[in-house]
Enzyme design. Sequence first.
Site, PDB file in Angstrom:
ATOM      1  N   ASN A  33       0.828  -1.209   0.000  1.00  0.00           N
ATOM      2  CA  ASN A  33       0.000   0.000   0.000  1.00  0.00           C
ATOM      3  C   ASN A  33       0.867   1.267   0.000  1.00  0.00           C
ATOM      4  OD1 ASN A  33      -2.456  -1.362   0.043  1.00  0.00           O
ATOM      5  ND2 ASN A  33      -2.489  -1.487   2.265  1.00  0.00           N
ATOM      6  N   HIS A 127     -15.006  -1.366   4.806  1.00  0.00           N
ATOM      7  CA  HIS A 127     -13.948  -2.137   5.456  1.00  0.00           C
ATOM      8  C   HIS A 127     -14.434  -2.804   6.740  1.00  0.00           C
ATOM      9  CE1 HIS A 127     -10.047  -2.718   7.587  1.00  0.00           C
ATOM     10  NE2 HIS A 127      -9.632  -2.973   6.360  1.00  0.00           N
ATOM     11  N   GLU A 171     -16.688   4.563   1.932  1.00  0.00           N
ATOM     12  CA  GLU A 171     -15.273   4.818   1.637  1.00  0.00           C
ATOM     13  C   GLU A 171     -15.211   5.624   0.349  1.00  0.00           C
ATOM     14  OE1 GLU A 171     -12.662   1.362   1.895  1.00  0.00           O
ATOM     15  OE2 GLU A 171     -14.205   0.330   3.065  1.00  0.00           O
ATOM     16  N   SER A 175     -11.021  -0.577  -1.038  1.00  0.00           N
ATOM     17  CA  SER A 175      -9.692  -1.172  -0.948  1.00  0.00           C
ATOM     18  C   SER A 175      -9.506  -2.434  -1.775  1.00  0.00           C
ATOM     19  CB  SER A 175      -9.370  -1.483   0.517  1.00  0.00           C
ATOM     20  OG  SER A 175     -10.311  -2.390   1.063  1.00  0.00           O
ATOM     21  N   ASP A 201     -14.507   7.432   4.770  1.00  0.00           N
ATOM     22  CA  ASP A 201     -13.181   6.888   5.058  1.00  0.00           C
ATOM     23  C   ASP A 201     -12.333   7.013   3.795  1.00  0.00           C
ATOM     24  OD1 ASP A 201     -10.931   5.270   5.472  1.00  0.00           O
ATOM     25  OD2 ASP A 201     -12.018   3.919   6.814  1.00  0.00           O
ATOM     26  N   HIS A 204      -7.698   4.870   1.412  1.00  0.00           N
ATOM     27  CA  HIS A 204      -6.997   4.530   0.170  1.00  0.00           C
ATOM     28  C   HIS A 204      -7.018   5.664  -0.850  1.00  0.00           C
ATOM     29  CE1 HIS A 204      -6.207   0.298   1.137  1.00  0.00           C
ATOM     30  NE2 HIS A 204      -7.310   0.398   1.861  1.00  0.00           N
ATOM     31  N   LYS A 235      -0.436   4.068   4.677  1.00  0.00           N
ATOM     32  CA  LYS A 235      -0.450   3.649   3.270  1.00  0.00           C
ATOM     33  C   LYS A 235       0.379   4.639   2.452  1.00  0.00           C
ATOM     34  CE  LYS A 235      -4.767   1.185   3.914  1.00  0.00           C
ATOM     35  NZ  LYS A 235      -4.852   1.347   5.390  1.00  0.00           N
TER      36      LYS A 235
END
Length: 386
Positions: A33, A127, A171, A175, A201, A204, A235
């Site tokens: 990541n 997640h 998100e 992910s 969120d 990523h 990440k």
Amino acid sequence: MDFSDYIDRLRQEGNFREIPRMSPPEVIDFSTNDYLGLGSDAELQARFFADPASVKVPMTSSASRLLANRQIEYHNLEVALRLMYSRRRGDDTGALLFNSGYHANTGLIPALTQGNDTFIIADRLVHASIIDGIMLSKCKFARFRHNDYLHLHQLLSKYAPDHRNILLVVESVYSMDGDRADIEALLGMRREFPNVSLYVDEAHAFGVLGPRGLGLVAESSAPWEVDVVVGTFGKAAASMGAFAITSAETRDYLINTARSFIFSTALPPMQIAWSRYMLAQVLHGDARRKHMQALAVELQRVLQQFTTRKVEVSHIQPLIVGDPKEAVELSKRMYHFGVKALAIRKPTVPAGTDRLRFSLSSAMTHHDIEVLEDALRELLPVVNPE
């Protein structure tokens, strides 16, 4: 306690997990990541530790944040985050650090919903840390089909009239598939339903997308209307820990209610100092982001040859295999071609969508994508010729 039957079943299903061994440097790591390549930049680390002030920063906090004596590193990082995001969110911006993304989601969601008549609605593919946060909240909840905003609107129409508060959790970049939420559509629904709070969120997306790498919310037309933004340092920022961007009042509330914040020993001040140092690299990482986007275009071209599913141009791209044993076997065979792409299986992804997940790093080259293509051509049939 005897877990042998459970472990045997996992092995038979192809779902047994092991901690991977360290790969030699010549193996191309598509499971990292480290999106901006900062974690593999030895020169950055050398410069940080060449500063005498850095060497003097303590290696442990020795207490929770509410008890620790030394606060300057945490304060400086939170101020830096607040100033970064306040340019788009306004002066009433607060930033609060957490030990990890898992700590953030499992602490924030129960705290934000406690003592309220709150109903939670979340994307089907959020997640595991968000799911655990929802379960800890003990709130009633529903999940809408992934990125299906018609279904989301139906759920909001059903539940919003009967509850004082709705917490909508998504998100920005998912992910396992690398696809994106439609922040504008979500903002529109937040405006339509006044009792909705929006929680995004950006684990990523932070460092990778948006202005100066601040994520998709910062890129939106009204970032100040998103109630909570979560970002991580582990990440693209090549460090450890996470943060929440909220209003200043909500920050004060969370300091007093988020159990993962209150009852955890704080990350070492040295780690926080490193995060602040890496944050500066993220903000000035446009060249890295541009290079990674070019790699993403190439990766999509490669993977699309071997699947009938649409592959998104993203720094995360999956190759769906569909069977856990086949995914593991393909991963092992690719390793012999110098490519590390670990198998992702249930419960991380839904059964039947077992896959290899390819993550890009700005430290990669176009030649690395060519090596991957050659390996796949040796191992899989081409179903979509260029």
